[in-house]
Write an enzyme that holds these catalytic residues in place. Structure first.
Site, PDB file in Angstrom:
ATOM      1  CE  LYS A   9      -4.387   1.143   0.138  1.00  0.00           C
ATOM      2  NZ  LYS A   9      -5.576   0.459  -0.397  1.00  0.00           N
TER       3      LYS A   9
ATOM      4  CG  ASP B   8      -7.418   3.430  -1.024  1.00  0.00           C
ATOM      5  OD1 ASP B   8      -7.900   2.291  -0.919  1.00  0.00           O
ATOM      6  OD2 ASP B   8      -7.491   4.264  -0.105  1.00  0.00           O
TER       7      ASP B   8
HETATM    8  P1  NDP Z   1     -13.068   7.674  -3.106  1.00  0.00           P
HETATM    9  O1  NDP Z   1     -12.030   8.690  -2.869  1.00  0.00           O
HETATM   10  O2  NDP Z   1     -13.586   7.471  -4.494  1.00  0.00           O
HETATM   11  O3  NDP Z   1     -14.338   7.944  -2.159  1.00  0.00           O
HETATM   12  C1  NDP Z   1     -14.192   8.037  -0.782  1.00  0.00           C
HETATM   13  C2  NDP Z   1     -15.537   8.416  -0.180  1.00  0.00           C
HETATM   14  O4  NDP Z   1     -15.422   8.360   1.234  1.00  0.00           O
HETATM   15  C3  NDP Z   1     -15.970   9.829  -0.552  1.00  0.00           C
HETATM   16  O5  NDP Z   1     -17.380   9.898  -0.592  1.00  0.00           O
HETATM   17  C4  NDP Z   1     -15.422  10.628   0.630  1.00  0.00           C
HETATM   18  O6  NDP Z   1     -16.098  11.854   0.859  1.00  0.00           O
HETATM   19  C5  NDP Z   1     -15.690   9.666   1.768  1.00  0.00           C
HETATM   20  N1  NDP Z   1     -14.763   9.921   2.890  1.00  0.00           N
HETATM   21  C6  NDP Z   1     -13.415   9.853   2.869  1.00  0.00           C
HETATM   22  N2  NDP Z   1     -12.917  10.176   4.074  1.00  0.00           N
HETATM   23  C7  NDP Z   1     -13.977  10.458   4.843  1.00  0.00           C
HETATM   24  C8  NDP Z   1     -14.122  10.846   6.201  1.00  0.00           C
HETATM   25  N3  NDP Z   1     -13.049  11.020   6.989  1.00  0.00           N
HETATM   26  N4  NDP Z   1     -15.385  11.031   6.678  1.00  0.00           N
HETATM   27  C9  NDP Z   1     -16.480  10.852   5.880  1.00  0.00           C
HETATM   28  N5  NDP Z   1     -16.400  10.493   4.593  1.00  0.00           N
HETATM   29  C10 NDP Z   1     -15.174  10.286   4.089  1.00  0.00           C
HETATM   30  O7  NDP Z   1     -12.461   6.298  -2.521  1.00  0.00           O
HETATM   31  P2  NDP Z   1     -12.910   4.809  -2.816  1.00  0.00           P
HETATM   32  O8  NDP Z   1     -14.375   4.754  -3.036  1.00  0.00           O
HETATM   33  O9  NDP Z   1     -11.995   4.247  -3.813  1.00  0.00           O
HETATM   34  O10 NDP Z   1     -12.553   4.102  -1.419  1.00  0.00           O
HETATM   35  C11 NDP Z   1     -13.486   4.022  -0.346  1.00  0.00           C
HETATM   36  C12 NDP Z   1     -13.051   2.949   0.625  1.00  0.00           C
HETATM   37  O11 NDP Z   1     -12.991   1.675  -0.045  1.00  0.00           O
HETATM   38  C13 NDP Z   1     -11.657   3.141   1.245  1.00  0.00           C
HETATM   39  O12 NDP Z   1     -11.687   2.620   2.560  1.00  0.00           O
HETATM   40  C14 NDP Z   1     -10.770   2.268   0.379  1.00  0.00           C
HETATM   41  O13 NDP Z   1      -9.602   1.876   1.047  1.00  0.00           O
HETATM   42  C15 NDP Z   1     -11.706   1.091   0.147  1.00  0.00           C
HETATM   43  N6  NDP Z   1     -11.382   0.271  -1.010  1.00  0.00           N
HETATM   44  C16 NDP Z   1     -11.326   0.825  -2.260  1.00  0.00           C
HETATM   45  C17 NDP Z   1     -11.032   0.047  -3.346  1.00  0.00           C
HETATM   46  C18 NDP Z   1     -11.080   0.577  -4.724  1.00  0.00           C
HETATM   47  O14 NDP Z   1     -10.986  -0.236  -5.673  1.00  0.00           O
HETATM   48  N7  NDP Z   1     -11.247   1.864  -4.949  1.00  0.00           N
HETATM   49  C19 NDP Z   1     -10.679  -1.390  -3.190  1.00  0.00           C
HETATM   50  C20 NDP Z   1     -10.869  -1.901  -1.841  1.00  0.00           C
HETATM   51  C21 NDP Z   1     -11.156  -1.069  -0.806  1.00  0.00           C
HETATM   52  P3  NDP Z   1     -15.676  13.188   0.013  1.00  0.00           P
HETATM   53  O15 NDP Z   1     -16.254  12.971  -1.354  1.00  0.00           O
HETATM   54  O16 NDP Z   1     -16.319  14.306   0.775  1.00  0.00           O
HETATM   55  O17 NDP Z   1     -14.190  13.227   0.004  1.00  0.00           O
END
Ligand code: NDP
Length: 437
Positions: A118, A158
């Site tokens: 990571k 991510d």
């Molecule tokens: P994105 O950046 O596309 O989306 C993240 C989302 O989470 C956004 O809606 C963001 O809000 C919200 N968010 C982030 N931090 C906070 C916080 N502190 N409080 C509230 N909301 C928050 O990321 P992903 O969708 O890719 O990833 C989401 C999760 O899934 C993570 O935990 C990641 O590690 C996990 N994951 C992702 C994979 C992937 O293929 N993308 C694979 C496996 C796991 P805002 O829009 O306001 O920033």
């Protein structure tokens, strides 16, 4: 745990992830002393290596900025290091070490040959112009490229790293190394990417929930679901839930939560995707422009539902939230995010005996499809949407079967045990084969 705590002071997220694994794997190791004698678990908990570097870049006005870049190469016993890059101000060594550690077990569960890693930076892409993000990505990759490679370490996206960032990163790698290889996944379909990769984590999390329900003779049709987040994982979780006939009641982001009282429609989802992916705006503005019910600074967990899909960030669902969900009748939780439930919340779900799919199993579809992107790059072929989706569904079924194999206790499946032990065994056996190193 106490020696791990002494060696990693203040790394609360990493210690939380390690404790969950230790609680489940140590009883198994006690029955298999060869793992204990070779100190396999201690070795997995210590990264193979950690890179930590300065990333200097210029903003549009010529101002100079300094950020920190990291890459954790945790374990490559069963394949090249593989795991995403996160760009967010909250990124630090503890967060990335927890993610890298989890990745080792998750990647093992996918059935594909991938080790765990990571990386990322405390850089915040929010509010930056495309040119600023490009300059940052180029500077980040100028250093990172020394440490990665298609057969060595293959990063992906991510939080904060989507298609735009992967494009800038891949372009810089290609320029510096003069090679077009599968060194990153999540690439655009026209330049080495795989169909279904953007959808894969969200779809996979829904397929996993579907598998858990099927095991009880049920399915998702007609189920009321809450989804947190509104980024990549949440968007495609919502999309697949709608396709399967479920009702999606919420989406959220850092500004708060939208409650879709009558259920999210396909048109509303398309508009949310545009707002988050193109406008790069907050949900509070989307809700007010569209007259939707919005709760500032709230999470979705108080909305009564059958199934919950925490898909935003670690520790976004605490013990009180778990209690509320259970009191309101929720009996399926599929973690799209990594470690979104606190340890207390996860224990509460476990005690309640509900269908609780921990992130390392439920969200494994993302990295699995990254693995399929690597296969296609090696073959220099592209598979159709149907082919990749079929493989993804097959992999999620295998992940579920592994959880059933290692997690069945007194006739019911403990998915936390199943995912941790099932993920551990393959990596541990490879490490035993290599001897002491
Ligand atoms: P994105 O950046 O596309 O989306 C993240 C989302 O989470 C956004 O809606 C963001 O809000 C919200 N968010 C982030 N931090 C906070 C916080 N502190 N409080 C509230 N909301 C928050 O990321 P992903 O969708 O890719 O990833 C989401 C999760 O899934 C993570 O935990 C990641 O590690 C996990 N994951 C992702 C994979 C992937 O293929 N993308 C694979 C496996 C796991 P805002 O829009 O306001 O920033």
């Amino acid at each position: 745990m106490s020696s791990l705590e002494q060696r990693n002071p203040g790394q609360s997220e990493f210690l939380q992830a390690a404790k969950e694994v230790a609680e489940k794997v140590i009883p198994y190791i006690n029955d298999h002393p060869e793992y204990e004698e070779a100190r396999i678990l201690e070795r997995i908990a210590e990264p193979d290596r950690v890179f930590h570097f300065r990333v200097t870049w210029e903003d549009d006005k010529g101002g100079v900025h300094v950020n920190r870049g990291y890459r954790i190469q945790q374990n490559n016993a069963i394949g090249p290091y593989k795991g995403g890059l996160r760009f967010d101000p909250s990124v630090n060594l503890s967060v990335l070490k927890f993610l890298a550690f989890e990745q080792v077990f998750k990647n093992s569960l996918t059935t594909l040959p991938m080790g765990g890693g990571k990386g990322g930076s405390d850089f915040d892409p929010k509010g930056k112009s495309d040119s600023e993000v490009m300059r940052f990505c180029q500077s980040f990759m100028t250093e990172l490229q020394r440490h990665i490679g298609a057969d060595t370490d293959v990063p992906a996206g991510d939080i904060g790293v989507g298609g735009r960032e992967i494009g800038f990163l891949f372009g810089q790698y290609k320029r510096l190394r003069n090679e077009f290889t599968g060194v990153l996944t999540g690439k655009g379909v026209g330049w080495g990417g795989s169909l279904i990769r953007p959808e894969a984590t969200g779809y996979g999390s829904v397929y996993f929930a579907q598998e858990m329900l099927r095991h009880r003779g049920e399915d998702l049709d007609g189920k009321k679901c809450v989804v947190s987040g509104s980024g990549n994982v949440s968007q495609y979780t919502a999309e697949k839930l709608l396709t399967l006939g479920a009702t999606v009641l919420t989406l959220s982001d850092r500004s708060g939560m939208i409650h879709f009282k009558d259920g999210l429609t396909e048109e509303q989802l398309a508009a949310v995707m545009h707002h988050k992916n193109k406008v790069r705006g907050a949900l509070v503005d989307f809700a007010s422009a569209n007259g939707l019910e919005f709760h500032a600074d709230k999470k979705p967990w108080s909305v009564p539902c059958d199934c919950a899909f925490p898909s935003a960030v670690q520790n976004e669902l605490d013990d009180d939230d778990a209690k509320t969900l259970l009191e309101n009748g929720c009996y399926v939780v599929s973690e799209g995010a990594n470690m979104p439930s606190t340890a207390e919340a996860a224990h509460r779900f476990e005690q309640a005996g509900i269908l609780f799919g921990p992130g390392k199993a439920a969200n494994a579809g993302g990295v699995a499809t990254s693995g399929l992107e690597m296969s296609q790059n090696s073959l220099r072929l592209s598979w159709s949407r149907e082919e990749v989706d079929k493989r993804l569904q097959g992999i999620m079924r295998s992940v579920h079967e592994t959880c059933v194999e290692y997690g069945t206790e007194n006739g019911t499946v403990n998915y936390i045990t199943g995912a941790n032990v099932g993920g551990f065994v393959k990596v541990a056996n490879a490490m035993l084969a290599y001897g002491v190193m």
